[in-house]
Write an enzyme that holds these catalytic residues in place. Structure first.
Site, PDB file in Angstrom:
ATOM      1  N   LYS A   1       4.023  -1.506  -0.078  1.00 57.31           N
ATOM      2  CA  LYS A   1       2.984  -1.146   1.416  1.00 57.31           C
ATOM      3  C   LYS A   1       3.596  -2.088   2.961  1.00 57.31           C
ATOM      4  CE  LYS A   1      -0.385   2.141   0.378  1.00 57.31           C
ATOM      5  NZ  LYS A   1      -0.793   3.312   1.461  1.00 57.31           N
TER       6      LYS A   1
ATOM      7  N   LYS B   1       2.662  11.842   4.894  1.00 57.48           N
ATOM      8  CA  LYS B   1       2.069  12.205   5.751  1.00 57.48           C
ATOM      9  C   LYS B   1       2.786  10.654   6.892  1.00 57.48           C
ATOM     10  CE  LYS B   1      -2.120  14.430   5.986  1.00 57.48           C
ATOM     11  NZ  LYS B   1      -4.152  14.249   6.160  1.00 57.48           N
TER      12      LYS B   1
ATOM     13  N   LYS C   1       9.271  11.558  -1.263  1.00 64.15           N
ATOM     14  CA  LYS C   1       7.949  12.363  -1.577  1.00 64.15           C
ATOM     15  C   LYS C   1       7.805  13.186   0.378  1.00 64.15           C
ATOM     16  CE  LYS C   1       4.936   9.612  -3.387  1.00 64.15           C
ATOM     17  NZ  LYS C   1       3.974   9.437  -4.169  1.00 64.15           N
TER      18      LYS C   1
END
Length: 364
Positions: free
Chosen positions: A139, A233, A230
């Site tokens: 993250k 969004k 992958k």
């Protein structure tokens, strides 16, 4: 071609003990973050598999699926946007085929026991184990070998992001889940849940079952514009992903410009031809035919022909999902809110039974 039957693979390696409680029937739990309408990767890797689990479940099995909105708070959120995304995600779960009469569907934040158990589990969770988790590092876009001793990590890391796996463990354990459908990339998180359950059971007695992973048979769906990553969004190019509410024309446009290569024929070689292989893998999900067999079938076809067929197959499959989603979102009777409220009540009642046991053994 003969279609292969759908199968989940029960597989997880564990270094923890096998202490467990017994349950008469399986309890399945999984969740998805509210980032609005899910994309094709979310659907094939998780949502479509949840529906199959529901439809194939034996009488007596308990299935719980949650919009895990508390997890979304590990990064700052605009309140209005989050409310919108929560509804869109919930409506999508209904649109893809989850049935409130067969599965409990709810917002995580509507069941306070999730947060309560997280605090209790944090008293037995290992800081050392958490520091090795990849979630907070990815993250923050930090290398996997970085440790908490690095000043860069300490400066950026927030407690909520660091303790994310503890809340994830609470999500699973508060419902005494015996099985958790996950993708291959979620093994580490479930292993932490198993470790934490064992730690609690060792201290206080056999309260929690040790959950098993149900590894999705679906391959990861990769980005249409960056097929080595992958589908997500977070990618800047909207053409990199197909949303479940995309119209047939939008789907055709996105697949048409999907990154492939200069070779004129079709072959399945993920390492050398990731773009073409990604299209074959997507088609394999819908056709339920092995990738190698599809590659042989299309070896004399052009890439354009392959793309047209993939786009048509996706559009046809998602048409009913899209129509159902629009119907739910435009409904004025309060159907979505009613399902969410009823699901929260069932989930809270289920979680309350667990918390009564937890409080009792801890002296609360």
């Amino acid at each position: 071609m003969r279609r292969q039957p759908f199968q989940w693979h029960r597989s997880i390696s564990s270094t923890t003990s096998t202490t467990s409680t017994t349950t008469s029937e399986p309890v399945i739990f999984s969740g998805i973050q509210p980032t609005g309408v899910p994309h094709l990767g979310n659907y094939l890797g998780a949502l479509h598999q949840w529906v199959k689990l529901q439809n194939n479940a034996k009488p007596g099995a308990k299935l719980l699926f949650s919009i895990v909105d508390l997890h979304a708070l590990t990064v700052p959120q605009d309140a209005a946007q989050l409310r919108k995304w929560r509804r869109e995600a919930f409506a999508t779960l209904l649109a893809v085929g989850l049935d409130p009469k067969r599965s409990t569907i709810f917002y995580q934040s509507a069941v306070p026991a999730h947060a309560e158990l997280m605090w209790i589990l944090s008293t037995v969770a290992s800081m050392g184990y958490l520091s090795r988790m990849t979630q907070w590092k990815s993250k923050l876009q930090l290398p996997e070998d970085i440790t908490l001793e690095h000043s860069e990590a300490r400066a950026q890391l927030r407690l909520g992001l660091f303790s994310y796996p503890v809340l994830q463990a609470a999500d699973i354990l508060v419902h005494k889940a015996t099985h958790v459908p996950v993708g291959e990339d979620q093994r580490q998180h479930l292993e932490f849940s198993r470790y934490t359950a064992n730690s609690f059971n060792h201290l206080y007695g056999p309260i929690f079952p040790i959950p098993e992973a149900l590894i999705s048979p679906a391959k990861r769906v990769m980005s249409l514009k960056e097929p080595t990553a992958k589908m997500s969004k977070s990618h800047a190019d909207e053409r990199s992903r197909i949303l479940l509410t995309d119209s047939p024309s939008e789907i055709h446009k996105k697949v048409k410009v999907a990154l492939t290569d200069s070779e004129p024929t079709v072959s399945y070689d993920p390492a050398r031809r990731p773009g073409v292989s990604n299209l074959i893998e997507i088609l394999s999900h819908f056709e339920e035919v092995p990738c190698a067999a599809l590659a042989a079938e299309y070896q004399s076809a052009s890439l354009r022909t392959l793309k047209e067929h993939v786009a048509s197959r996706i559009a046809h499959h998602l048409q009913e999902v899209r129509e159902r989603y629009i119907e739910i979102m435009e409904d004025q009777s309060g159907y979505l809110d009613t399902v969410a409220q009823e699901g929260a009540e069932v989930a809270q009642a289920n979680a309350s039974q667990t918390m009564r046991q937890v409080r009792d053994v801890m002296g609360l």
